[in-house]
Write an enzyme that holds these catalytic residues in place. Structure first.
Site, short mmCIF file in Angstrom:
data_model
loop_
_atom_site.label_atom_id
_atom_site.label_comp_id
_atom_site.label_asym_id
_atom_site.label_seq_id
_atom_site.Cartn_x
_atom_site.Cartn_y
_atom_site.Cartn_z
N GLU A 191 38.05 -27.50 -51.56
CA GLU A 191 37.09 -28.68 -52.12
C GLU A 191 37.90 -29.95 -52.16
O GLU A 191 37.27 -30.97 -51.89
CB GLU A 191 36.69 -28.16 -53.35
CG GLU A 191 35.63 -26.95 -53.26
CD GLU A 191 35.80 -25.79 -53.02
OE1 GLU A 191 37.16 -25.45 -52.87
OE2 GLU A 191 34.99 -24.76 -53.28
N LEU A 226 29.02 -24.07 -49.33
CA LEU A 226 27.80 -24.75 -49.61
C LEU A 226 27.37 -25.73 -48.35
O LEU A 226 28.04 -26.47 -47.68
CB LEU A 226 28.08 -25.73 -50.65
CG LEU A 226 28.56 -24.93 -51.93
CD1 LEU A 226 28.50 -26.08 -53.32
CD2 LEU A 226 28.01 -23.54 -52.64
N GLY A 279 32.70 -22.27 -50.43
CA GLY A 279 31.75 -21.14 -51.09
C GLY A 279 31.57 -19.82 -50.14
O GLY A 279 31.33 -18.94 -50.79
#
Ligand SMILES: CC/C=C\C/C=C\C/C=C\C/C=C/C(=O)SCCNC(=O)CCNC(=O)[C@H](O)C(C)(C)COP(=O)(O)OP(=O)(O)OC[C@H]1O[C@@H](n2cnc3c(N)ncnc32)[C@H](O)[C@@H]1OP(=O)(O)O
Length: 305
Positions: free
Chosen positions: A181, A111, A156
């Site tokens: 993450e 992301l 991502g």
């Protein structure tokens, strides 16, 4: 733009969806599988940030992310990927797509952190819808999707690879893959956790998710996160061989089986998409989360200098 999974697209795409698909240089791109890369078909399917090299003879399109420097998943890249996939999917010439990177050394950095920092709730809502949409599109695609992972593949990036049917990773110790993450101070949503569990099992996911593990190729193969690790210059050819193996199976039987295997996981998100968006927005808007992300982004920027 309303898509099959019910998502509405960014205002600019709604008004002029194809405005996102201008400026293609696909006519000049290198030949795809079987050599059909440069023709009108390429223009039809590709866009500024997504190169598509269609080969009608084999029914396979090679789709390359081109969002330098690191293919971070900006709203524009997410949108263009969904539109390109939808176009290929709607053309019955095609039965398979290979997803890979046009940027050196990075498949995708995940992301786009600039989409997650310092924006307003309306932006986060739009952005998370686009993330959900790409995942649903890829995870539920009736096409065979093979990830030719020719670079680093964190967060991502790994999510895109996990949504594919098969993953081939280049054997370079710098090309780590995984869901890191927690190291950014954020958590993985339940539907991505489910996909991880489906791929590498519960115990391995429990460890890897909490630790934010990024696996080098040999470990990624060992844990079952990728299906093959091959020399870097053989990633695309191996992905094409894998594709041929999958395409040897009659489509209807393979598609029904894929749906049977994936439906429950996708349905969990489809049942609560709006709640998932609200969770995401309230989570990402927290001061503490914004601070963690800004610190991480700053470290990334400093590391370079
Ligand atoms: C209901 C749900 C509730 C809560 C959920 C909450 C959140 C959602 C959770 C999960 C979904 C997924 C999340 C993510 O994907 S977050 C992104 C995580 N990505 C990373 O940690 C990767 C970071 N990048 C790297 O490690 C390296 O850049 C990489 C190995 C990919 C490449 O290294 P290289 O040395 O080639 O390049 P760099 O010099 O590091 O970078 C160049 C340039 O690009 C910028 N950059 C890198 N990554 C990103 C990124 N992800 N977003 C934006 N920008 C990025 C980097 O800062 C450099 O910029 P500059 O210094 O300005 O040139």
């Amino acid at each position: 733009m309303a898509l099959a999974s019910g998502v509405r697209f960014p205002a600019r795409a709604l008004l002029r969806p194809w405005s996102l698909l201008r400026d293609t240089t696909l006519g000049r791109s290198e030949p795809a599988a079987g050599g059909g890369g440069g023709g009108d078909g390429a223009r039809l399917f590709g866009s500024q940030r997504v190169l598509v090299e269609p080969d009608a003879a084999s029914g396979v399109a090679v789709m390359k992310f081109r969002n330098p420097p690191v293919n971070s998943l900006s709203l524009e890249l997410l949108t263009e990927l969904v539109i390109s996939l939808e176009k290929v999917e709607n053309d019955k010439t095609f039965r398979g797509v290979i997803l890979t990177s046009a940027c050196p050394r990075v498949f995708s950095a995940g992301l786009d952190l600039t989409e997650l920092c310092g924006r307003n709730p309306a932006h986060y809502t739009e952005y998370w819808k686009a993330v959900q949409e790409l995942w649903l599109r890829t995870y539920l695609s009736s096409l065979v999707l093979v990830a030719a992972i020719n670079g680093a593949c964190p967060a991502g990036g790994c999510i895109i690879a996990l949504a594919c049917d098969c993953r081939v990773l280049a054997d370079n110790p710098k090309y780590h893959i995984g869901l890191n993450e927690t190291l950014l101070g954020i958590t993985t949503p339940f539907w991505l956790k489910d996909t991880y569990v489906n791929t590498i099992g519960h115990r391995a996911s429990e460890q890897a998710l909490q630790l934010g593990s990024l696996f080098p190729p040999s470990e990624a193969l060992q844990v079952g996160l990728v299906d093959q690790v091959v020399p870097e210059d053989q990633v695309l050819s191996t992905a094409l061989s894998e594709m041929a193996r999958w395409l040897a199976v009659p489509d209807h039987a393979r598609q029904l089986t894929k749906t049977m295997m994936r439906k429950a996981t996708a349905d969990r998100l489809l049942r609560q998409r709006d709640a998932d968006i609200q969770n995401f927005v309230s989570f990402i808007c927290r001061d503490s989360i914004q601070k963690s992300l800004q610190v991480y982004l700053e470290k990334l920027r400093q590391r370079k200098g």
